[in-house]
Write a protein that holds these residues in place. Structure first.
Motif, PDB file in Angstrom:
ATOM      1  N   PHE A  14       0.835  -1.207   0.000  1.00  0.00           N
ATOM      2  CA  PHE A  14       0.000   0.000   0.000  1.00  0.00           C
ATOM      3  C   PHE A  14       0.865   1.251   0.000  1.00  0.00           C
ATOM      4  O   PHE A  14       1.823   1.348   0.765  1.00  0.00           O
ATOM      5  N   ASP A  15       0.480   2.213  -0.812  1.00  0.00           N
ATOM      6  CA  ASP A  15       0.980   3.573  -0.642  1.00  0.00           C
ATOM      7  C   ASP A  15       0.215   4.143   0.561  1.00  0.00           C
ATOM      8  O   ASP A  15      -0.866   3.675   0.895  1.00  0.00           O
ATOM      9  N   MET A  16       0.786   5.134   1.219  1.00  0.00           N
ATOM     10  CA  MET A  16       0.149   5.662   2.440  1.00  0.00           C
ATOM     11  C   MET A  16      -0.819   6.818   2.137  1.00  0.00           C
ATOM     12  O   MET A  16      -2.033   6.669   2.246  1.00  0.00           O
ATOM     13  N   ASP A  17      -0.241   7.964   1.728  1.00  0.00           N
ATOM     14  CA  ASP A  17      -1.079   9.148   1.502  1.00  0.00           C
ATOM     15  C   ASP A  17      -1.894   8.981   0.226  1.00  0.00           C
ATOM     16  O   ASP A  17      -1.350   8.697  -0.838  1.00  0.00           O
ATOM     17  N   GLY A  18      -3.184   9.149   0.348  1.00  0.00           N
ATOM     18  CA  GLY A  18      -4.047   9.043  -0.833  1.00  0.00           C
ATOM     19  C   GLY A  18      -4.652   7.656  -1.015  1.00  0.00           C
ATOM     20  O   GLY A  18      -5.550   7.478  -1.828  1.00  0.00           O
ATOM     21  N   VAL A  19      -4.131   6.679  -0.273  1.00  0.00           N
ATOM     22  CA  VAL A  19      -4.694   5.325  -0.352  1.00  0.00           C
ATOM     23  C   VAL A  19      -5.266   4.923   1.010  1.00  0.00           C
ATOM     24  O   VAL A  19      -6.404   4.467   1.118  1.00  0.00           O
ATOM     25  N   ILE A  55       4.696  18.138  -1.723  1.00  0.00           N
ATOM     26  CA  ILE A  55       4.488  18.156  -0.270  1.00  0.00           C
ATOM     27  C   ILE A  55       4.825  16.792   0.335  1.00  0.00           C
ATOM     28  O   ILE A  55       5.491  16.702   1.361  1.00  0.00           O
ATOM     29  N   GLU A  56       4.382  15.738  -0.354  1.00  0.00           N
ATOM     30  CA  GLU A  56       4.663  14.390   0.144  1.00  0.00           C
ATOM     31  C   GLU A  56       6.173  14.180   0.265  1.00  0.00           C
ATOM     32  O   GLU A  56       6.666  13.617   1.223  1.00  0.00           O
ATOM     33  N   GLU A  57       6.885  14.670  -0.748  1.00  0.00           N
ATOM     34  CA  GLU A  57       8.324  14.461  -0.771  1.00  0.00           C
ATOM     35  C   GLU A  57       9.051  15.249   0.323  1.00  0.00           C
ATOM     36  O   GLU A  57       9.937  14.734   0.980  1.00  0.00           O
ATOM     37  N   GLY A 186      -1.738   2.334  -5.320  1.00  0.00           N
ATOM     38  CA  GLY A 186      -1.292   3.720  -5.191  1.00  0.00           C
ATOM     39  C   GLY A 186      -2.330   4.686  -5.712  1.00  0.00           C
ATOM     40  O   GLY A 186      -3.401   4.270  -6.174  1.00  0.00           O
ATOM     41  N   ASP A 187      -2.003   5.984  -5.651  1.00  0.00           N
ATOM     42  CA  ASP A 187      -2.975   6.987  -6.105  1.00  0.00           C
ATOM     43  C   ASP A 187      -2.364   8.007  -7.070  1.00  0.00           C
ATOM     44  O   ASP A 187      -3.039   8.939  -7.472  1.00  0.00           O
ATOM     45  N   MET A 188      -1.096   7.837  -7.417  1.00  0.00           N
ATOM     46  CA  MET A 188      -0.420   8.849  -8.239  1.00  0.00           C
ATOM     47  C   MET A 188       0.203   8.194  -9.479  1.00  0.00           C
ATOM     48  O   MET A 188       0.457   6.988  -9.489  1.00  0.00           O
ATOM     49  N   THR A 189       0.521   9.030 -10.454  1.00  0.00           N
ATOM     50  CA  THR A 189       1.176   8.503 -11.656  1.00  0.00           C
ATOM     51  C   THR A 189       2.537   7.889 -11.292  1.00  0.00           C
ATOM     52  O   THR A 189       2.941   6.893 -11.891  1.00  0.00           O
ATOM     53  N   THR A 190       3.195   8.461 -10.306  1.00  0.00           N
ATOM     54  CA  THR A 190       4.493   7.918  -9.888  1.00  0.00           C
ATOM     55  C   THR A 190       4.348   6.493  -9.314  1.00  0.00           C
ATOM     56  O   THR A 190       5.250   5.676  -9.445  1.00  0.00           O
ATOM     57  N   ASP A 191       3.195   6.228  -8.703  1.00  0.00           N
ATOM     58  CA  ASP A 191       2.942   4.880  -8.182  1.00  0.00           C
ATOM     59  C   ASP A 191       2.773   3.886  -9.329  1.00  0.00           C
ATOM     60  O   ASP A 191       3.285   2.762  -9.283  1.00  0.00           O
ATOM     61  N   ILE A 192       2.035   4.330 -10.359  1.00  0.00           N
ATOM     62  CA  ILE A 192       1.815   3.447 -11.517  1.00  0.00           C
ATOM     63  C   ILE A 192       3.158   3.137 -12.187  1.00  0.00           C
ATOM     64  O   ILE A 192       3.459   1.986 -12.510  1.00  0.00           O
TER      65      ILE A 192
HETATM   66 MG    MG Z   1       0.016   8.656  -2.464  1.00  0.00          MG
END
Ligand code: MG
Length: 236
Positions: A14-19, A55-57, A186-192
Motif C-alpha cells: 500500500f501507498d500511504m497518503d491518498g490510499v 508536499i509528500e516528498e 497507489g494513487d499517483m502517476t508515480t505509483d503506476i
Molecule cells: Mg500517495
C-alpha cells in the motif's frame, strides 16, 4: 466491475497518503489559500497532483536538505515564470498552511481499516511511501493499523523514491515473492510507474489529488474511483 482473485497473490503493498490516509483536504486548502493570497493565475485542479507530490516528498525532509534542493524542488508548473524568491515565499506559505490544516483535516479513508484487517488474513501487507517511514508508523499507530504492517519502507530506506521501483523490489525480496504474486495500490502517476517498472499488478485509486484522466493515461491494471470501489474489488 471486475474482481480480484486473491488466490493468485501473496502480498499487497500500500501507498500511504491518498490510499490509506486522506490528506487531500489539507492540500487543497493550502493550494487554494496560496492562489488567493498571491493572486495566482492557475486552476488549482490542474496543479494538485504536482503539489501533492512535492508536499509528500518534502514534508519530512530535514530543513538543510530542502534548502539545498530548493531550486530543483520549486521547478513546478504551479510556480512557473516566477522569480526564485517569489517561488520560495509562496512555497513556504503553502507548506505552512498545509501543516496547519493537516492534523485537523486528515483521517483514514472510510472503510480502509476494515479492508486492511481482512486482507491481512490472506496476504502479507507492506507500506511503501515517499514520506519518512516514521510518519507512516505514526499514522498507522494512530488508527490502530500497526499490527497489519510488518514492513514499512519510506524514503529513508531507499536510494531512489517512486517512480523508481526500488522500494517495491526491496519488499518483494524481503517477502521472497515474484512480482506476479504482488499487488501495489497507489494513487499517483508515480505509483503506476513504480509498479510497472517492478512488474507487479497495479491498482490505482483516483482519490482526489491526481486527475482520473491523467492516471488512466498511465495505464494501471485497475483504476477505481475511490475507496468504496477499491473495497468492492476484493471478495472478502
Ligand atoms: Mg500517495
Amino acid at each position: 466491475m471486475e474482481k480480484i482473485n486473491l488466490g493468485k497473490y501473496k502480498g499487497i503493498i500500500f501507498d500511504m497518503d491518498g490510499v490509506i490516509y486522506d490528506i487531500s483536504e489539507a492540500i487543497k486548502k493550502a493550494v487554494n489559500d496560496s492562489v488567493e493570497k498571491y493572486d495566482m493565475n492557475v486552476n488549482p485542479d490542474d496543479v494538485m497532483e504536482e503539489i501533492a507530490l512535492l508536499i509528500e516528498e518534502i514534508q519530512n525532509y530535514p530543513v538543510p536538505k530542502i534548502l539545498l534542493n530548493s531550486y530543483d524542488l520549486l521547478k513546478v508548473k504551479f510556480l512557473e515564470g516566477l522569480s526564485f524568491f517569489k517561488k520560495l515565499r509562496i512555497a513556504i506559505f503553502m507548506f505552512n498552511q498545509f501543516n496547519k490544516y493537516k492534523e485537523a483535516e486528515s483521517t483514514i479513508f472510510k472503510g480502509i481499516d476494515a479492508l486492511i484487517s481482512k486482507l491481512a488474513k490472506h496476504v502479507k501487507l507492506a507500506i511503501l511511501t515517499n514520506n519518512k517511514s516514521q510518519y507512516a508508523e505514526e499514522v498507522l499507530e494512530k488508527f490502530n493499523l500497526s499490527e497489519y504492517f510488518k514492513t514499512i519502507i519510506g524514503f529513508n530506506d531507499v536510494t531512489e523514491v517512486k517512480p523508481s521501483p526500488e522500494g517495491i523490489i526491496k519488499i518483494l525480496n524481503k517477502w521472497n515473492l515474484k512480482p506476479s504474486e504482488a499487488i501495489f495500490i497507489g494513487d499517483m502517476t508515480t505509483d503506476i510507474e513504480a509498479g510497472k517498472a517492478a512488474k507487479v499488478s497495479i491498482i490505482c485509486v483516483a482519490s482526489g489529488l491526481a486527475q482520473k484522466e491523467t492516471l488512466k493515461k498511465h495505464n494501471p491494471d485497475i483504476l477505481v474511483e475511490n475507496t468504496e470501489q477499491l473495497i468492492k474489488l476484493f471478495n472478502i
